[in-house]
Write a protein that holds these residues in place. Structure first.
Motif, PDB file in Angstrom:
ATOM      1  N   GLU A 283       0.851  -1.191   0.000  1.00 21.58           N
ATOM      2  CA  GLU A 283       0.000   0.000   0.000  1.00 21.58           C
ATOM      3  C   GLU A 283       0.887   1.242   0.000  1.00 21.58           C
ATOM      4  O   GLU A 283       1.823   1.337   0.779  1.00 21.58           O
ATOM      5  CB  GLU A 283      -0.894  -0.005   1.243  1.00 21.58           C
ATOM      6  N   ARG A 284       0.584   2.184  -0.894  1.00 22.68           N
ATOM      7  CA  ARG A 284       1.330   3.437  -0.970  1.00 22.68           C
ATOM      8  C   ARG A 284       0.887   4.331   0.167  1.00 22.68           C
ATOM      9  O   ARG A 284      -0.306   4.581   0.361  1.00 22.68           O
ATOM     10  CB  ARG A 284       1.055   4.127  -2.313  1.00 22.68           C
ATOM     11  N   LYS A 285       1.871   4.804   0.951  1.00 24.42           N
ATOM     12  CA  LYS A 285       1.587   5.694   2.072  1.00 24.42           C
ATOM     13  C   LYS A 285       2.501   6.903   1.981  1.00 24.42           C
ATOM     14  O   LYS A 285       3.474   6.897   1.230  1.00 24.42           O
ATOM     15  CB  LYS A 285       1.796   4.970   3.397  1.00 24.42           C
ATOM     16  N   GLN A 286       2.180   7.910   2.763  1.00 26.70           N
ATOM     17  CA  GLN A 286       3.032   9.091   2.769  1.00 26.70           C
ATOM     18  C   GLN A 286       2.989   9.786   4.118  1.00 26.70           C
ATOM     19  O   GLN A 286       2.063   9.600   4.902  1.00 26.70           O
ATOM     20  CB  GLN A 286       2.654  10.059   1.666  1.00 26.70           C
ATOM     21  N   THR A 287       4.028  10.567   4.345  1.00 26.44           N
ATOM     22  CA  THR A 287       4.106  11.405   5.534  1.00 26.44           C
ATOM     23  C   THR A 287       4.872  12.661   5.153  1.00 26.44           C
ATOM     24  O   THR A 287       5.489  12.713   4.089  1.00 26.44           O
ATOM     25  CB  THR A 287       4.764  10.651   6.713  1.00 26.44           C
ATOM     26  N   ARG A 288       4.835  13.645   6.022  1.00 28.35           N
ATOM     27  CA  ARG A 288       5.493  14.928   5.732  1.00 28.35           C
ATOM     28  C   ARG A 288       6.282  15.384   6.950  1.00 28.35           C
ATOM     29  O   ARG A 288       5.893  15.117   8.084  1.00 28.35           O
ATOM     30  CB  ARG A 288       4.446  15.982   5.388  1.00 28.35           C
ATOM     31  N   PHE A 289       7.378  16.100   6.662  1.00 25.28           N
ATOM     32  CA  PHE A 289       8.213  16.683   7.702  1.00 25.28           C
ATOM     33  C   PHE A 289       8.580  18.108   7.293  1.00 25.28           C
ATOM     34  O   PHE A 289       8.880  18.351   6.119  1.00 25.28           O
ATOM     35  CB  PHE A 289       9.522  15.901   7.868  1.00 25.28           C
ATOM     36  N   PRO A 290       8.622  19.043   8.230  1.00 26.57           N
ATOM     37  CA  PRO A 290       9.058  20.400   7.911  1.00 26.57           C
ATOM     38  C   PRO A 290      10.523  20.415   7.454  1.00 26.57           C
ATOM     39  O   PRO A 290      11.359  19.695   8.015  1.00 26.57           O
ATOM     40  CB  PRO A 290       8.906  21.161   9.226  1.00 26.57           C
ATOM     41  N   ILE A 291      10.822  21.222   6.459  1.00 32.02           N
ATOM     42  CA  ILE A 291      12.182  21.316   5.917  1.00 32.02           C
ATOM     43  C   ILE A 291      13.192  21.633   7.010  1.00 32.02           C
ATOM     44  O   ILE A 291      14.236  20.989   7.099  1.00 32.02           O
ATOM     45  CB  ILE A 291      12.249  22.361   4.781  1.00 32.02           C
ATOM     46  N   GLU A 292      12.905  22.613   7.852  1.00 32.72           N
ATOM     47  CA  GLU A 292      13.892  23.016   8.869  1.00 32.72           C
ATOM     48  C   GLU A 292      14.180  21.892   9.861  1.00 32.72           C
ATOM     49  O   GLU A 292      15.284  21.781  10.378  1.00 32.72           O
ATOM     50  CB  GLU A 292      13.472  24.296   9.599  1.00 32.72           C
ATOM     51  N   LEU A 293      13.225  21.022  10.106  1.00 35.40           N
ATOM     52  CA  LEU A 293      13.435  19.887  10.997  1.00 35.40           C
ATOM     53  C   LEU A 293      14.359  18.856  10.347  1.00 35.40           C
ATOM     54  O   LEU A 293      15.260  18.313  10.991  1.00 35.40           O
ATOM     55  CB  LEU A 293      12.089  19.248  11.340  1.00 35.40           C
ATOM     56  N   ILE A 294      14.168  18.594   9.076  1.00 37.56           N
ATOM     57  CA  ILE A 294      14.966  17.595   8.355  1.00 37.56           C
ATOM     58  C   ILE A 294      16.372  18.104   8.044  1.00 37.56           C
ATOM     59  O   ILE A 294      17.338  17.354   8.123  1.00 37.56           O
ATOM     60  CB  ILE A 294      14.247  17.163   7.060  1.00 37.56           C
ATOM     61  N   GLU A 295      16.506  19.374   7.734  1.00 37.06           N
ATOM     62  CA  GLU A 295      17.810  19.896   7.301  1.00 37.06           C
ATOM     63  C   GLU A 295      18.680  20.400   8.440  1.00 37.06           C
ATOM     64  O   GLU A 295      19.748  20.941   8.203  1.00 37.06           O
ATOM     65  CB  GLU A 295      17.592  20.984   6.253  1.00 37.06           C
ATOM     66  N   ILE A 296      18.270  20.193   9.679  1.00 36.50           N
ATOM     67  CA  ILE A 296      19.026  20.707  10.807  1.00 36.50           C
ATOM     68  C   ILE A 296      20.456  20.145  10.852  1.00 36.50           C
ATOM     69  O   ILE A 296      21.407  20.867  11.113  1.00 36.50           O
ATOM     70  CB  ILE A 296      18.283  20.491  12.141  1.00 36.50           C
ATOM     71  N   MET A 297      20.616  18.854  10.584  1.00 38.44           N
ATOM     72  CA  MET A 297      21.950  18.258  10.615  1.00 38.44           C
ATOM     73  C   MET A 297      22.812  18.796   9.480  1.00 38.44           C
ATOM     74  O   MET A 297      23.973  19.148   9.689  1.00 38.44           O
ATOM     75  CB  MET A 297      21.870  16.735  10.534  1.00 38.44           C
ATOM     76  N   LEU A 298      22.261  18.883   8.280  1.00 36.63           N
ATOM     77  CA  LEU A 298      23.008  19.412   7.144  1.00 36.63           C
ATOM     78  C   LEU A 298      23.406  20.859   7.399  1.00 36.63           C
ATOM     79  O   LEU A 298      24.537  21.256   7.123  1.00 36.63           O
ATOM     80  CB  LEU A 298      22.191  19.292   5.856  1.00 36.63           C
ATOM     81  N   THR A 299      22.505  21.634   7.941  1.00 44.04           N
ATOM     82  CA  THR A 299      22.800  23.038   8.259  1.00 44.04           C
ATOM     83  C   THR A 299      23.951  23.136   9.253  1.00 44.04           C
ATOM     84  O   THR A 299      24.852  23.965   9.103  1.00 44.04           O
ATOM     85  CB  THR A 299      21.541  23.732   8.815  1.00 44.04           C
ATOM     86  N   GLN A 300      23.946  22.287  10.255  1.00 41.88           N
ATOM     87  CA  GLN A 300      25.012  22.282  11.257  1.00 41.88           C
ATOM     88  C   GLN A 300      26.350  21.895  10.625  1.00 41.88           C
ATOM     89  O   GLN A 300      27.377  22.516  10.905  1.00 41.88           O
ATOM     90  CB  GLN A 300      24.670  21.313  12.383  1.00 41.88           C
ATOM     91  N   ILE A 301      26.345  20.892   9.775  1.00 42.96           N
ATOM     92  CA  ILE A 301      27.572  20.469   9.088  1.00 42.96           C
ATOM     93  C   ILE A 301      28.109  21.597   8.211  1.00 42.96           C
ATOM     94  O   ILE A 301      29.308  21.868   8.194  1.00 42.96           O
ATOM     95  CB  ILE A 301      27.310  19.203   8.254  1.00 42.96           C
ATOM     96  N   GLN A 302      27.239  22.276   7.496  1.00 50.02           N
ATOM     97  CA  GLN A 302      27.670  23.364   6.622  1.00 50.02           C
ATOM     98  C   GLN A 302      28.167  24.573   7.410  1.00 50.02           C
ATOM     99  O   GLN A 302      29.061  25.276   6.967  1.00 50.02           O
ATOM    100  CB  GLN A 302      26.524  23.765   5.688  1.00 50.02           C
ATOM    101  N   ALA A 303      27.612  24.798   8.594  1.00 52.55           N
ATOM    102  CA  ALA A 303      28.025  25.929   9.421  1.00 52.55           C
ATOM    103  C   ALA A 303      29.388  25.697  10.083  1.00 52.55           C
ATOM    104  O   ALA A 303      30.124  26.652  10.327  1.00 52.55           O
ATOM    105  CB  ALA A 303      26.975  26.212  10.491  1.00 52.55           C
ATOM    106  N   GLU A 304      29.697  24.425  10.378  1.00 55.26           N
ATOM    107  CA  GLU A 304      30.955  24.100  11.049  1.00 55.26           C
ATOM    108  C   GLU A 304      31.637  22.908  10.371  1.00 55.26           C
ATOM    109  O   GLU A 304      31.794  21.846  10.979  1.00 55.26           O
ATOM    110  CB  GLU A 304      30.697  23.780  12.520  1.00 55.26           C
ATOM    111  N   PRO A 305      32.060  23.073   9.124  1.00 54.17           N
ATOM    112  CA  PRO A 305      32.615  21.935   8.381  1.00 54.17           C
ATOM    113  C   PRO A 305      33.878  21.346   9.021  1.00 54.17           C
ATOM    114  O   PRO A 305      34.149  20.156   8.851  1.00 54.17           O
ATOM    115  CB  PRO A 305      32.915  22.514   6.995  1.00 54.17           C
TER     116      PRO A 305
END
Length: 97
Positions: free
Chosen positions: A65-87
């Motif tokens: 069965e095809r299902k879906q869910t959603r997450f806010p961008i800022e919640l998902i990208e928090i780790m990437l943002t942190q890595i980019q801020a302090e490489p």
């Protein structure tokens, strides 16, 4: 067992990192681990996601069965943002070291 929503969140958070840093071995191994949890523990397959309207939309198959869910961008990208801020804190090391 980790709840499905948590496993999807963890997988997507690290997947966004591996998409941006394809040479990051630690991130790739972590993404594989969370994908295994989704597949082995929850029977999830064919995961796809897209980013639009301030959200990550995740679609997947569960028990055919095809299902879906959603997450806010800022919640998902928090780790990437942190890595980019302090490489300097997230250096990739060659395998032969």
């Amino acid at each position: 067992m980790m709840p499905l929503q948590d496993a999807l969140y963890n997988w997507l958070t690290i997947k966004v990192v591996t998409d941006a840093r394809s040479d990051d071995r630690a991130a790739l191994e972590t993404e594989e681990m969370f994908f295994s949890i989704l597949n082995d523990d929850h029977g999830i397959s064919n995961i796809q996601y897209e980013k639009n309207d301030g959200m990550y939309n995740v679609q997947y198959l569960h028990e055919n069965e095809r299902k879906q869910t959603r997450f806010p961008i800022e919640l998902i990208e928090i780790m990437l943002t942190q890595i980019q801020a302090e490489p300097e804190k997230y250096v990739n090391y060659p395998e032969n070291e």
